[in-house]
Design a protein around this motif. Structure first.
Motif: not given
Length: 508
Positions: A409, A412, A493, A497, A499
């Motif tokens: 995460a 990403q 997001g 989520t 972030w």
């Protein structure tokens, strides 16, 4: 003064380089698997992020950005890799690369120690292989964690102290001091190694008079004292508080500790990391030299293991964080037991391979019995209690190392920031492991860390980015944006989520 015996099995240069290359290759393979699976060590990413800040956050090289929340040596070692290629850092590849180099160095040290104790290749090579394949050691190396640097420094200190105990050469004493200094600059609780080694040096030189002992101790502690003064002075000059690093390290609130259960945790970690360690330590610290001339050559290493255990018992959870797992709290102790404990096998075997007859071996029944007890306890913890090592050797090799967390995460979010941030604007990171997002974004000059309660005072403008951890709700920044006639446009997001990345735009 003692004289150092001739090494019966000198290490050839080709052998040393071959061992280094094989150990580094195994570690690098495991690290690449972990990297591909999105696993990483947060301490390693923090150190790597600080190294990138030192190189690129300011127009000039700014060593003050090395960070004071963690010991600095790991970040300093990442500097050359970050300078060599920014892509090595932002991809995370620098972590397994540095870890493989350090693990290769550990293998060379252990092979050299085993050779100086007289072990032939048919014995020392399997010992080195067991060390490299140990799931704790391999996991820390694959992740480029500060733990593998601690393993290298602790093993180097034991190797040098054992050499000094043989001949009391100044070079070996200084080498041990440098290794111990590096250990403390890696993990602060490694100071117990320094205390233990200092006590051993004083004990060895006590019969030669006060002047001899005083001079030896001064020479031994000089490198550590110099580095400590530099670190305290840097905190004072940069942060305005000479003990700033200590206040960040020690928990302000310590949970109640049940000493009996804590002692049990220490014992469990010891026998799980190195099942024969209790028997090996007992064998080397006994007053008699096991029927051999002179004191046992592994006694300095046994002292270091005992010192690490005493230190772990006296500092429960203060340096490792409240609420973390026992393995995390006792990681320093576990690493020392694993490295130095396995290294103790070499002097114990070497003592009898050097020609001790059956009549001179002395009573070894107690040592052998403790080794058997350790092995049985390790099996009982693993099979009956279900509390074995935090990872198996197969998992460590195939990309699920111990002490790792999933950072996909963060990767990403960093990639979204790198693709969306224009050269003139900034990104503000709030909450969570911000250093990981900053590292993967690879934009140190444009990155700012911010606390939630400072949002209203941010000099935010249209085109800036906000990267928010899921623990921070939109109400924390909505009013601040409205006062500046800005709105947050989602780039990554939504609720739930890890972030969320938002671009700030003018309200039309």
């Amino acid at each position: 003064m003692a004289t150092e015996p001739t090494h019966t099995n000198p290490v050839r240069r080709l052998e040393a380089w071959s061992i280094f290359a094989l150990a580094a290759a195994v570690c690098l393979r495991a690290g690449l698997e972990a990297l591909q699976a999105g696993a990483a060590d947060l301490d390693a990413l923090s150190a790597l992020s600080h190294a990138l800040d030192v190189l690129h956050k300011d127009p000039r090289f700014n060593l003050a950005l090395v960070g004071f929340g963690n010991p600095p040596l790991t970040a300093l070692l990442y500097l050359p890799l970050g300078a060599l290629s920014t892509a090595l850092a932002t991809s995370g590849l620098a972590c397994p690369l540095l870890g493989s180099l350090l693990l290769g160095g550990c293998a060379v040290l252990l092979n050299s120690l085993s050779a100086q104790e007289g072990l032939p290749r048919r014995l020392r090579w399997p010992l080195v292989a067991c060390f490299v394949g140990h799931p704790i050691v391999l996991s820390l190396g694959a992740l480029g964690s500060p733990g593998v640097l601690l393993a290298f420094t602790a093993l180097g200190a034991a190797w040098a102290l054992m050499r000094w105990a043989r001949a009391e050469g100044f070079r070996d004493l200084l080498t041990c001091s440098l290794f111990l200094t590096a250990a403390v600059l890696t993990r602060y609780d490694a100071i117990w190694l320094v205390i233990t080694a200092t006590a051993y040096v004083a004990w060895r030189t006590r019969k030669e008079g006060w002047a001899r002992m005083e001079g030896t101790l001064l020479a031994f502690l000089l490198p550590l004292g110099y580095c400590a003064l530099v670190w305290v002075g840097a905190n004072w000059a940069i942060m305005g508080d000479p003990w700033h690093f200590w206040r960040l390290t020690v928990a302000r609130e310590t949970a109640g500790v049940y000493w009996l259960s804590w002692a049990g945790a220490i014992a469990a970690v010891a026998v799980l990391c190195c099942p024969p360690v209790v028997g090996l330590v007992f064998h080397e610290v006994r007053r008699r030299g096991n029927g051999l001339p002179g004191p046992p050559s592994g006694r300095p290493g046994a002292w270091l293991v005992l010192g690490a255990g005493i230190g772990a018992a006296l500092t429960p959870a203060w340096l490792s964080g409240i609420g973390s797992s026992v393995w995390t709290q006792l990681q320093t102790f576990g690493v020392i037991v694993t490295c130095v404990g396995l290294a103790l096998i070499a002097p114990v075997l070497g003592a009898y391979l050097r020609g001790a007859s059956a009549s001179r071996r002395g009573p070894v029944l107690a040592s052998a019995l403790l080794v058997v007890v350790g092995v049985v306890l390790a099996g009982w913890f693993t099979l009956a209690r279900g509390t074995g090592l935090p990872v198996s050797p197969l998992e460590a090799v195939t990309g699920t190392p111990a002490f790792a967390v999933d950072v996909q995460a963060e990767r990403q979010a960093g990639q979204v920031i790198a693709d969306s941030l224009t050269p003139q604007r900034k990104v503000y990171l709030l909450g969570g492991p911000r250093f990981a997002v900053s590292l993967f974004a690879g934009r140190p000059p444009q990155t700012r860390y911010q606390e939630v309660d400072d949002i209203a005072s941010l000099p935010i403008q249209s085109g800036d980015l906000l990267a928010l951890n899921s623990a921070i709700g939109p109400e924390a920044f909505r009013s601040a944006l409205e006062r500046k006639c800005l709105r947050a446009v989602p780039l990554l997001g939504d609720a739930g989520t890890p972030w969320r990345v938002r671009r700030l735009e003018r309200i039309p």
